[in-house]
Design a protein around this motif. Structure first.
Motif, PDB file in Angstrom:
ATOM      1  N   LEU A   1      33.370  25.287  53.060  1.00  0.00           N
ATOM      2  CA  LEU A   1      32.701  25.894  51.908  1.00  0.00           C
ATOM      3  C   LEU A   1      31.242  25.444  51.815  1.00  0.00           C
ATOM      4  O   LEU A   1      30.357  26.246  51.478  1.00  0.00           O
ATOM      5  CB  LEU A   1      33.451  25.538  50.624  1.00  0.00           C
ATOM      6  CG  LEU A   1      34.821  26.188  50.449  1.00  0.00           C
ATOM      7  CD1 LEU A   1      35.543  25.594  49.241  1.00  0.00           C
ATOM      8  CD2 LEU A   1      34.681  27.695  50.291  1.00  0.00           C
ATOM      9  N   ALA A   2      30.984  24.171  52.098  1.00  0.00           N
ATOM     10  CA  ALA A   2      29.608  23.680  52.058  1.00  0.00           C
ATOM     11  C   ALA A   2      28.756  24.361  53.114  1.00  0.00           C
ATOM     12  O   ALA A   2      27.611  24.774  52.851  1.00  0.00           O
ATOM     13  CB  ALA A   2      29.593  22.163  52.250  1.00  0.00           C
ATOM     14  N   ALA A   3      29.295  24.515  54.314  1.00  0.00           N
ATOM     15  CA  ALA A   3      28.546  25.200  55.372  1.00  0.00           C
ATOM     16  C   ALA A   3      28.277  26.652  55.002  1.00  0.00           C
ATOM     17  O   ALA A   3      27.182  27.188  55.243  1.00  0.00           O
ATOM     18  CB  ALA A   3      29.327  25.122  56.692  1.00  0.00           C
ATOM     19  N   GLY A   4      29.272  27.300  54.378  1.00  0.00           N
ATOM     20  CA  GLY A   4      29.074  28.686  53.964  1.00  0.00           C
ATOM     21  C   GLY A   4      28.004  28.818  52.889  1.00  0.00           C
ATOM     22  O   GLY A   4      27.190  29.750  52.917  1.00  0.00           O
ATOM     23  N   ALA A   5      27.998  27.898  51.920  1.00  0.00           N
ATOM     24  CA  ALA A   5      27.007  27.957  50.852  1.00  0.00           C
ATOM     25  C   ALA A   5      25.593  27.746  51.389  1.00  0.00           C
ATOM     26  O   ALA A   5      24.652  28.462  51.008  1.00  0.00           O
ATOM     27  CB  ALA A   5      27.325  26.914  49.783  1.00  0.00           C
ATOM     28  N   VAL A   6      25.429  26.771  52.279  1.00  0.00           N
ATOM     29  CA  VAL A   6      24.098  26.500  52.842  1.00  0.00           C
ATOM     30  C   VAL A   6      23.617  27.686  53.674  1.00  0.00           C
ATOM     31  O   VAL A   6      22.451  28.113  53.588  1.00  0.00           O
ATOM     32  CB  VAL A   6      24.136  25.213  53.679  1.00  0.00           C
ATOM     33  CG1 VAL A   6      22.821  25.031  54.427  1.00  0.00           C
ATOM     34  CG2 VAL A   6      24.410  24.009  52.786  1.00  0.00           C
ATOM     35  N   THR A   7      24.512  28.251  54.486  1.00  0.00           N
ATOM     36  CA  THR A   7      24.140  29.396  55.317  1.00  0.00           C
ATOM     37  C   THR A   7      23.744  30.591  54.457  1.00  0.00           C
ATOM     38  O   THR A   7      22.800  31.330  54.794  1.00  0.00           O
ATOM     39  CB  THR A   7      25.312  29.768  56.238  1.00  0.00           C
ATOM     40  OG1 THR A   7      25.671  28.629  57.027  1.00  0.00           O
ATOM     41  CG2 THR A   7      24.932  30.917  57.155  1.00  0.00           C
ATOM     42  N   ALA A   8      24.445  30.776  53.338  1.00  0.00           N
ATOM     43  CA  ALA A   8      24.148  31.906  52.462  1.00  0.00           C
ATOM     44  C   ALA A   8      22.796  31.760  51.780  1.00  0.00           C
ATOM     45  O   ALA A   8      22.189  32.764  51.377  1.00  0.00           O
ATOM     46  CB  ALA A   8      25.242  32.060  51.418  1.00  0.00           C
ATOM     47  N   CYS A   9      22.311  30.543  51.624  1.00  0.00           N
ATOM     48  CA  CYS A   9      21.009  30.325  50.984  1.00  0.00           C
ATOM     49  C   CYS A   9      19.830  30.604  51.906  1.00  0.00           C
ATOM     50  O   CYS A   9      18.727  30.913  51.430  1.00  0.00           O
ATOM     51  CB  CYS A   9      20.902  28.877  50.486  1.00  0.00           C
ATOM     52  SG  CYS A   9      21.974  28.471  49.098  1.00  0.00           S
ATOM     53  N   LEU A  10      20.037  30.490  53.199  1.00  0.00           N
ATOM     54  CA  LEU A  10      18.911  30.525  54.136  1.00  0.00           C
ATOM     55  C   LEU A  10      18.162  31.858  54.149  1.00  0.00           C
ATOM     56  O   LEU A  10      16.914  31.855  54.162  1.00  0.00           O
ATOM     57  CB  LEU A  10      19.404  30.166  55.539  1.00  0.00           C
ATOM     58  CG  LEU A  10      19.914  28.728  55.697  1.00  0.00           C
ATOM     59  CD1 LEU A  10      20.373  28.482  57.128  1.00  0.00           C
ATOM     60  CD2 LEU A  10      18.849  27.724  55.290  1.00  0.00           C
ATOM     61  N   PRO A  11      18.816  33.029  54.187  1.00  0.00           N
ATOM     62  CA  PRO A  11      18.039  34.277  54.218  1.00  0.00           C
ATOM     63  C   PRO A  11      17.129  34.443  53.004  1.00  0.00           C
ATOM     64  O   PRO A  11      15.956  34.848  53.149  1.00  0.00           O
ATOM     65  CB  PRO A  11      19.123  35.369  54.252  1.00  0.00           C
ATOM     66  CG  PRO A  11      20.327  34.696  54.804  1.00  0.00           C
ATOM     67  CD  PRO A  11      20.270  33.291  54.303  1.00  0.00           C
ATOM     68  N   TYR A  12      17.640  34.138  51.821  1.00  0.00           N
ATOM     69  CA  TYR A  12      16.835  34.286  50.608  1.00  0.00           C
ATOM     70  C   TYR A  12      15.651  33.327  50.624  1.00  0.00           C
ATOM     71  O   TYR A  12      14.521  33.716  50.284  1.00  0.00           O
ATOM     72  CB  TYR A  12      17.723  34.033  49.393  1.00  0.00           C
ATOM     73  CG  TYR A  12      17.057  34.304  48.074  1.00  0.00           C
ATOM     74  CD1 TYR A  12      16.843  35.596  47.631  1.00  0.00           C
ATOM     75  CD2 TYR A  12      16.655  33.252  47.259  1.00  0.00           C
ATOM     76  CE1 TYR A  12      16.238  35.848  46.413  1.00  0.00           C
ATOM     77  CE2 TYR A  12      16.050  33.490  46.032  1.00  0.00           C
ATOM     78  CZ  TYR A  12      15.842  34.790  45.614  1.00  0.00           C
ATOM     79  OH  TYR A  12      15.245  35.031  44.415  1.00  0.00           O
ATOM     80  N   LEU A  13      15.900  32.081  51.004  1.00  0.00           N
ATOM     81  CA  LEU A  13      14.808  31.113  51.079  1.00  0.00           C
ATOM     82  C   LEU A  13      13.748  31.541  52.093  1.00  0.00           C
ATOM     83  O   LEU A  13      12.539  31.395  51.858  1.00  0.00           O
ATOM     84  CB  LEU A  13      15.360  29.738  51.448  1.00  0.00           C
ATOM     85  CG  LEU A  13      16.064  28.957  50.338  1.00  0.00           C
ATOM     86  CD1 LEU A  13      16.668  27.677  50.893  1.00  0.00           C
ATOM     87  CD2 LEU A  13      15.077  28.633  49.213  1.00  0.00           C
TER      88      LEU A  13
END
Length: 407
Positions: free
Chosen positions: A14-26
Motif C-alpha cells: 500500500l505504501a508503494a502504491g501511494a508513493v507511485t500514485a503521487c509521482l505523476p501529479y508532482l
C-alpha cells in the motif's frame, strides 16, 4: 507470525502504491511551477494564470508532498508514538479532498465508456488540459485515496482497534449543547445541499458535472445522518453494530464538506478559481463559507463524541484494574512462620489444630499444667513425648488424656 508477515507485506504494498500514485501529479505541478506547459494545450487559460494560479500550484505541491510524509508515518514504528492529532489532521484533509474524486472519477470513466468516448474535448482550443492529463492525475488521486485508506485502516486497527470495535450504542445521548451545534450545522449546509441536488438533477447539464454534484449531495446526506446517529447513543441492546463504520463514514463526509468548502472559498477569494471556471459570485462565496462551517461543526461533534467514548472506556479499564487489585488484597494469604516461610497446616486424625507446631521451629515442652492427669501417677512430659515431627503432625494431648507418643 504469518499474520504479522502478511500485515507487513500489505503495508509495504500500500505504501508503494501511494508513493507511485503521487509521482505523476508532482511531476506535472513542478513542471508548471518552473514555467513549463506540459499537458497544457495552446489557448488554455492555464498558460497565463498569473501569481494566483502559481500560488495554488505551489500549495498543491506541498499538499501532495505531505502525503509522502504521511505514508512514512503510517508504516514506520515511530508513527505509533506520534500524537494522534498530528496524524489525524492530514488524514482528515486527505480524506476530504480525495473522497469525492475516488467516487466520482470511476463513475465518470464508466459513463464515458458507455457513451463510446463521446466528448473528451481534445479539439476545443479553449480546453484547460489535455485529455490524458485528466486521466493520469485523477487515476493517481483515486489510487492515493485507496492506498491511504488501507494504510489508515491497518494503523488504527493496531493503535485504536479496541475503541473502534466498541459498540455503537452506548445508552446515553449527547447534551443540549451538542444538539444545538448539530442544528446549526444542518442549517449551514442546507444551501450547499440544495445547490448540489439542483445541479445533479438538471437534465440539461453535462453528465460529468451531474455525477460530481450528485457525489457531493450524497456526502452531505451521509454527514448529517452519520453525525446524528453517533450523537444519539440509543437504548443499549444486543446489537452487532460497531462504532467504526458510522465514525469513518460520518468523518469522511464531514471532511469532504469542510475541505471542499474551504478550497472553493479560497479559489474564489484569490481569483485562482476563476481561471478554471469556478463560480465566484457573492452568493457562491457565502455558500462555500457555510459549507466549510458545517463541515467543521460536524467534525468537532464527532471528535467530541469519540473523546468522550475514549474517556469512558479508560475509566472502565481503570475501575476493572482497581477491582482486581482489591480482590488480590482481600484474598487469603498462606500462613507463614517466623522466618516468613509458609507452613503446611496439617492435622493428624484426632489431634486438635491448636496442638500443631510451626514449621522450622523446635518443638516446645508441653507445660505440665496443660498435661492431662491419669490418677495419681503423673509422669513428667518430655518434649519428645509431647510433640511429633516439626512441621508435621502435631503432638500434645489427645482425647482420653493419653500423651501422643506415636507418629
Amino acid at each position: 507470525m504469518d499474520d504479522m508477515d502478511d500485515m507487513d507485506r500489505a503495508r509495504a504494498a500500500l505504501a508503494a502504491g501511494a508513493v507511485t500514485a503521487c509521482l505523476p501529479y508532482l511531476t506535472l505541478k513542478l513542471n508548471w511551477l518552473a514555467g513549463g506547459h506540459l499537458g497544457i494545450p495552446e489557448g488554455s487559460p492555464l498558460r497565463d494564470g498569473g501569481a494566483a494560479l502559481w500560488s495554488v500550484n505551489a500549495l498543491t505541491v506541498a499538499m501532495d508532498a505531505t502525503v509522502l510524509l504521511l505514508v512514512l508515518a503510517l508504516v514506520r514504528p515511530f508513527g505509533q508514538r506520534l500524537p494522534g492529532l498530528l496524524l489525524a489532521l492530514p488524514l482528515w484533509g486527505a480524506a476530504g479532498l480525495l473522497g469525492p474524486i475516488a467516487v466520482a472519477f470511476p463513475l465518470q470513466a464508466v459513463t464515458g465508456v458507455l457513451r463510446s468516448g463521446g466528448g473528451s474535448g481534445d479539439g476545443d482550443p479553449g480546453r484547460l488540459l489535455e485529455g490524458w492529463v485528466w486521466t493520469l492525475v485523477y487515476t493517481g488521486f483515486t489510487l492515493q485515496a485507496l492506498a491511504l485508506g488501507g494504510l489508515f485502516a491497518l494503523y488504527v486497527r493496531r493503535r485504536w482497534g479496541a475503541l473502534l470495535r466498541s459498540p455503537l450504542r452506548t445508552g446515553a445521548t449527547e447534551g443540549a449543547a451538542a444538539w444545538a451545534a448539530f442544528a446549526v450545522a444542518v442549517l449551514a449546509v442546507l444551501p450547499a445541499a440544495v445547490s448540489h441536488t439542483d445541479f445533479a438533477l438538471d437534465s440539461g447539464g453535462a453528465g460529468d458535472r451531474r455525477i460530481v454534484e450528485a457525489t457531493f449531495a450524497a456526502y452531505t446526506v451521509l454527514a448529517v445522518l452519520g453525525t446524528a446517529r453517533l450523537l444519539h447513543g440509543g437504548t443499549p441492546r444486543r446489537s452487532r453494530a460497531r462504532l467504526w463504520p458510522t465514525l469513518i463514514t460520518a468523518g469522511t463526509a464531514s471532511a469532504v464538506l469542510a475541505c471542499w468548502g474551504g478550497w472553493l472559498l479560497l479559489g474564489s477569494l484569490s481569483g485562482g478559481g476563476r481561471t478554471v471556471g469556478q463560480h465566484d459570485d457573492r452568493a457562491a462565496e457565502w455558500t462555500y463559507a457555510a459549507q466549510l462551517l458545517a463541515g467543521l461543526l460536524f467534525t468537532a461533534l464527532l471528535a467530541r463524541a469519540l473523546r468522550r467514548r475514549a474517556a469512558v472506556r479508560s475509566a472502565r479499564l481503570r475501575a476493572a484494574a482497581s477491582r482486581a487489585v482489591v480482590h488480590r488484597a482481600d484474598a487469603p494469604r498462606p500462613a507463614t512462620g517466623r522466618t516468613g516461610s509458609p507452613r503446611p497446616v496439617t492435622r493428624q486424625a484426632g489431634v486438635p489444630e491448636a496442638a500443631t507446631h510451626r514449621a522450622g521451629t523446635a518443638p516446645a515442652a508441653t507445660h505440665q499444667a496443660d498435661a492431662p492427669r491419669a490418677g495419681t501417677a503423673q509422669a513428667a512430659t518430655t518434649p519428645r513425648a509431647a510433640a511429633g515431627r516439626a512441621g508435621g503432625a502435631g503432638g500434645g494431648p489427645q482425647p482420653g488424656g493419653t500423651p501422643a507418643s506415636r507418629r
